[in-house]
Write an enzyme that holds these catalytic residues in place. Structure first.
Site, mmCIF file in Angstrom:
data_model
loop_
_atom_site.group_PDB
_atom_site.id
_atom_site.type_symbol
_atom_site.label_atom_id
_atom_site.label_comp_id
_atom_site.label_asym_id
_atom_site.label_seq_id
_atom_site.Cartn_x
_atom_site.Cartn_y
_atom_site.Cartn_z
ATOM 1 N N GLY A 1 -7.455 13.778 8.828
ATOM 2 C CA GLY A 1 -7.143 12.709 9.776
ATOM 3 C C GLY A 1 -5.655 12.368 9.784
ATOM 4 N N ILE B 1 -2.837 1.320 10.485
ATOM 5 C CA ILE B 1 -2.122 2.042 11.546
ATOM 6 C C ILE B 1 -3.094 2.231 12.712
ATOM 7 C CG2 ILE B 1 -1.062 4.242 12.218
ATOM 8 C CD1 ILE B 1 0.697 2.822 10.224
ATOM 9 N N ASP C 1 -9.467 11.707 1.721
ATOM 10 C CA ASP C 1 -8.849 11.223 0.489
ATOM 11 C C ASP C 1 -9.499 11.911 -0.720
ATOM 12 O OD1 ASP C 1 -7.135 8.525 -0.347
ATOM 13 O OD2 ASP C 1 -8.500 9.260 -1.901
ATOM 14 N N ASN D 1 -0.467 12.694 -1.154
ATOM 15 C CA ASN D 1 -1.656 13.069 -0.373
ATOM 16 C C ASN D 1 -2.650 13.893 -1.185
ATOM 17 O OD1 ASN D 1 -1.522 11.791 2.066
ATOM 18 N ND2 ASN D 1 -0.486 13.446 3.141
ATOM 19 N N TYR D 2 -2.219 14.417 -2.343
ATOM 20 C CA TYR D 2 -3.187 15.061 -3.237
ATOM 21 C C TYR D 2 -3.528 14.031 -4.315
ATOM 22 C CZ TYR D 2 -1.729 19.470 -0.995
ATOM 23 O OH TYR D 2 -1.455 20.467 -0.085
ATOM 24 N N SER E 1 -9.827 7.321 8.280
ATOM 25 C CA SER E 1 -9.434 8.092 9.458
ATOM 26 C C SER E 1 -10.227 9.407 9.432
ATOM 27 C CB SER E 1 -7.922 8.318 9.424
ATOM 28 O OG SER E 1 -7.526 9.271 10.345
ATOM 29 N N TYR F 1 2.203 14.927 -5.504
ATOM 30 C CA TYR F 1 2.178 14.675 -4.059
ATOM 31 C C TYR F 1 1.113 13.614 -3.763
ATOM 32 C CZ TYR F 1 1.302 15.814 0.910
ATOM 33 O OH TYR F 1 1.106 15.762 2.276
ATOM 34 N N GLY G 1 -4.466 9.469 10.255
ATOM 35 C CA GLY G 1 -4.286 8.143 9.636
ATOM 36 C C GLY G 1 -3.795 8.261 8.209
#
Ligand code: FDA
Length: 507
Positions: free
Chosen positions: A154, A215, A86, A447-448, A82, A445, A156
């Site tokens: 993003g 998604i 990352d 996302n990290y 997205s 976390y 996504g």
């Protein structure tokens, strides 16, 4: 490559006519390297050998459906990109080298429809946070969205893993605002909230949506923001008593009025740094006078003055917190890459008890010994985060956490020795912090993303092996995620180095 392209042509009418602009083949497309690198926000892997066989950049959902079915048919796996943020590059590279893969780049799937009558928006998964914030501000001056501070991230990936920013204390995280979604499953079917079912809808809101499918779009609830908000960015060094201030901040940041968010970025000032600089970076959902009286009462030690506070619209505060000036054109929010793109490594923790001054002093020493820009970013929770249960959605870091702490180091030279040196440093910091952060599990976390926590083997890993990292990210929600995954994608088609595992997998 040929069989994939043949399959795509069979499944999508007129596909070959459009491929020039939408398919980039590793072995033959001149544009392939540019396309691959365009959104790599962490360029550590530019020279990596594990690259996608080809990149598909669909302009219609039917092409995503076909790409899933064709990948299954010819036995390759897929990665979806997205915004490309990352931390470990999992949207465009694969450590599971045995399995070739293709990448679906959602750069052309990014329309945003704002509906003010029910205060929601449909956001396609390739859109960025900046694009969403921008579109909201064009439609309304009194609506906003509580997600991350970096506009190029993003939606996504961000919403799939949680997503928090300057309104976290008032409204919670981005994934808390999702009210519907379109998800393409392993059979190429497009499912909405109703047809995917309660369990899958729960799982994709912060529980690694990429483990369940692709998604296509999220429907989110917008939040109300005042016409005028106030920001400040106050800086203090060691000589100006930053250690005492940060120590004190830990006792109040999660308990302040929920309209007030004060994050701290504590950093060295680059190579040969002699001091630590702490930036107290704040968004207040209200006007200056109110802010100053709250600060005088709750955090007088910071010595906030009227001249430090700037009133502006919410969208200007988004620009400001992203590092721009308040009067810069808001179109800057549409940039899809960060201006400070360079190799980095990050790790994260949650802090549940204030760290003593001696603990902070130890980490300052480590920051001062590092010869490149390194920092700790501390985001306070409390407020709305205390009201949402740990199991409401897969993101479990709620009541009991004072703040999230992110350790971050970046460097200029993209060489392996250089990377190894800085990665070694950040691992030492993480080790040093052990007594001061959450335990059993030591939470992180999602996302990290941090592959140091553990990684799946060629995609197939048992639940107990994956628990090594999975429990850190999702606590007890990890087991429910694995149950849902086992039912929904039993062949584990949607997998990566930290995807949700199948239960009862026998290696
Ligand atoms: P990317 O495209 O790399 O995707 C990340 C993961 O999601 C990959 O596994 C990918 O395959 C998967 N994925 C992407 N799109 C998908 C789709 N449509 N369907 C299924 N799976 C999909 N976080 C935060 O909470 N607050 C913040 O303020 C920030 N700030 C920030 C700044 C910078 C500079 C960076 C690099 C990162 C952050 N983050 C952050 C972390 C960020 O939330 C995290 O990296 C997100 O996963 C990024 O999402 P992207 O879509 O950009 O990444």
């Amino acid at each position: 490559e040929n069989s994939f392209m043949k399959c795509m042509s069979n499944r999508v009418s007129d596909y070959s006519k459009s491929t020039e602009k939408t398919v980039f083949i590793k072995s033959s497309s001149l544009l392939y390297p540019k396309m691959l690198a365009s959104l790599e926000q962490n360029p550590r892997w530019l020279n990596s050998s594990s690259k996608p066989l080809l990149i598909v950049a669909p302009s219609h959902e039917s092409e995503i459906q076909a790409a899933i079915l064709c990948s299954k048919e010819i036995g390759v796996h897929i990665r979806v990109r997205s915004g490309g943020h990352d931390y470990e590059g999992l949207s465009y590279k694969s450590y599971l080298c045995k399995t070739p893969f293709i990448m679906i780049d959602l750069i052309n799937i990014r329309s945003i429809d704002i509906n003010l009558s029910d205060e929601t928006a449909w956001v396609q998964a390739g859109a960025t946070l900046g694009e969403l914030y921008y579109k909201i501000s064009k439609a309304s001056k009194v609506h906003g969205f509580p997600a991350g501070v970096c506009p190029s991230v993003g939606v996504g990936g961000h919403f799939s893993g949680g997503g928090f920013g300057a309104m976290v204390r008032k409204h919670g995280i981005a994934a808390d605002q999702i009210v519907d979604a379109y998800l393409i499953d392993v059979n190429g079917k497009i499912l909405d909230k109703k047809s995917m079912g309660e369990d899958v809808f729960w799982a994709i809101r912060g529980g690694s949506a990429t483990s369940f499918g692709v998604i296509l779009a999220w429907k989110v609830r917008l939040v109300r923001v005042p016409h005028i908000v106030t920001v400040f960015n106050v800086q203090r060094t060691l000589e100006q008593g930053v250690t005492k201030l940060i120590h004190r901040w830990q006792y109040i940041a999660d308990k302040l009025h929920e309209d007030l968010f004060i994050r701290i970025v504590a950093q060295n000032t680059g190579a040969n740094s002699k001091t630590i600089q702490g930036q107290f970076n704040s968004l207040f959902l209200g006007q200056k006078d109110n802010l100053i009286s709250i600060m005088n009462e709750s955090f007088p030690e910071l010595g906030l003055q009227a001249k430090d506070c700037i009133e502006m619209s919410w969208i200007q505060s988004v620009l400001y917190l992203a590092g721009y000036n308040k009067d810069d054109p808001i179109e800057l929010l549409l940039n899809r890459t960060t201006s400070y793109k360079s190799p980095f490594k990050a790790k994260s923790d949650f802090v549940q008890e204030p760290i003593p001054e001696t603990g902070l002093e130890g980490v300052w020493k480590m920051l001062l010994n590092e010869d490149t820009l390194a920092m700790l970013i501390m985001d306070p929770f409390g407020g709305k985060m205390n009201e949402i249960s740990e199991t409401e959605i897969p993101f479990p870091h709620r009541k009991g956490n004072l703040y999230n702490i992110q350790y971050f180091v970046k460097w200029d030279e993209n060489k392996i020795e250089e990377s190894n040196k800085h990665i070694k440093w950040i691992r030492m910091v993480y080790q040093y912090m052990t007594p001061y952060v959450s335990k059993s599990p030591r939470a992180s976390y999602y996302n990290y993303r941090d592959l140091d926590l553990g990684s799946n083997k060629n995609g197939n890993t048992s639940y107990s092996e994956a628990s090594v990292w999975g429990i850190n990210y999702f606590k007890r929600n990890f087991r429910r995620l694995a149950h849902i995954k086992t039912k929904f994608d039993p062949q584990n088609f949607f997998r990566n180095e930290q995807s949700i595992p199948i239960l009862n997998f026998l290696p």
